[in-house]
Design a protein around this motif. Structure first.
Motif, short mmCIF file in Angstrom:
data_model
loop_
_atom_site.label_atom_id
_atom_site.label_comp_id
_atom_site.label_asym_id
_atom_site.label_seq_id
_atom_site.Cartn_x
_atom_site.Cartn_y
_atom_site.Cartn_z
N ALA A 176 -6.03 5.24 1.83
CA ALA A 176 -6.76 4.08 1.30
C ALA A 176 -7.36 4.40 -0.06
O ALA A 176 -7.33 3.56 -0.98
N LEU A 208 -6.91 -4.52 2.03
CA LEU A 208 -7.34 -3.13 2.07
C LEU A 208 -8.86 -3.06 2.18
O LEU A 208 -9.40 -2.28 2.96
N TRP A 267 0.83 -1.21 0.00
CA TRP A 267 0.00 0.00 0.00
C TRP A 267 0.86 1.26 0.00
O TRP A 267 0.57 2.21 -0.71
N ARG A 281 -6.73 2.56 -3.65
CA ARG A 281 -7.84 2.02 -4.45
C ARG A 281 -7.86 2.63 -5.84
O ARG A 281 -8.16 1.95 -6.83
#
Length: 191
Positions: A105, A64, A19, A109
């Motif tokens: 996040a 996630l 991430w 994405r």
């Protein structure tokens, strides 16, 4: 006595390294060797847990999503006693980049979303746990006659995600996005 290793926790730590790389440099920058360095583990360990880069990317995305769903459920628990509309608003605003964690996040994405055009297998075909959660919240409330909770949930989650991308790009202001969300919630539940 040998120390016991929590394999799921180790996988999640490695996914966190994915991430961070993705949020900073994009999905194309992910290399297993860089992930190992970012996670502070050996390349061999990353290969042991994930075998291939594709598996690494897919599992990192799954973690996630699980993290996003966990945070949504925590918001729900923290809003006990509020109306279904209020709880739903809290869950949906939690998807917007209004704090560092949510922005991070959403950036990850967005990178996965962009990559899905070239590599459809990165996104599972059907992963709708968040939409199911929103559907449940809509069903718990008292929506206006004719409202179809599943359809509204699909629109709300997709819409708020897209509007969140617009906030990240500076295309929309947070206040305008929240006004749009409130408009749709008023349409669903009544003013």
């Amino acid at each position: 006595m040998p120390q016991r290793v929590d394999h799921d926790q180790r996988r999640r730590e490695i996914a966190g390294a994915v991430w961070r790389i993705v949020a900073d440099r994009g999905l194309d920058s992910v290399r297993m060797r860089e992930v190992a360095a970012e996670a502070g583990v050996s390349l061999r360990l990353v290969q042991y847990y994930f075998e291939t880069k594709h598996n690494l990317l897919v599992l990192a995305l799954r973690y996630l999503r699980e993290d996003t769903e966990r945070r949504a459920r925590e918001r729900i628990e923290g809003q006990a006693g509020q109306s279904a509309r209020g709880v739903l608003r809290g869950v949906l605003t939690g998807l917007l980049p209004l704090d560092i964690e949510s922005e991070f996040a959403l950036r990850v994405r967005l990178a996965y979303f962009s990559r899905s055009y070239r590599e459809p297998g990165v996104f599972p075909d059907r992963d709708i746990a968040l939409e199911d959660l929103v559907t449940h919240l809509l069903e718990q409330g008292e929506p206006m006659p004719g409202i179809r909770p599943q359809h509204e949930a699909d629109l709300l989650v997709s819409g708020i995600t897209g509007l969140g991308f617009d906030i990240l790009r500076g295309r929309r202001r947070t206040t305008a996005v929240l006004a749009t969300l409130d408009y749709h919630l008023d349409r669903i539940f009544g003013p």
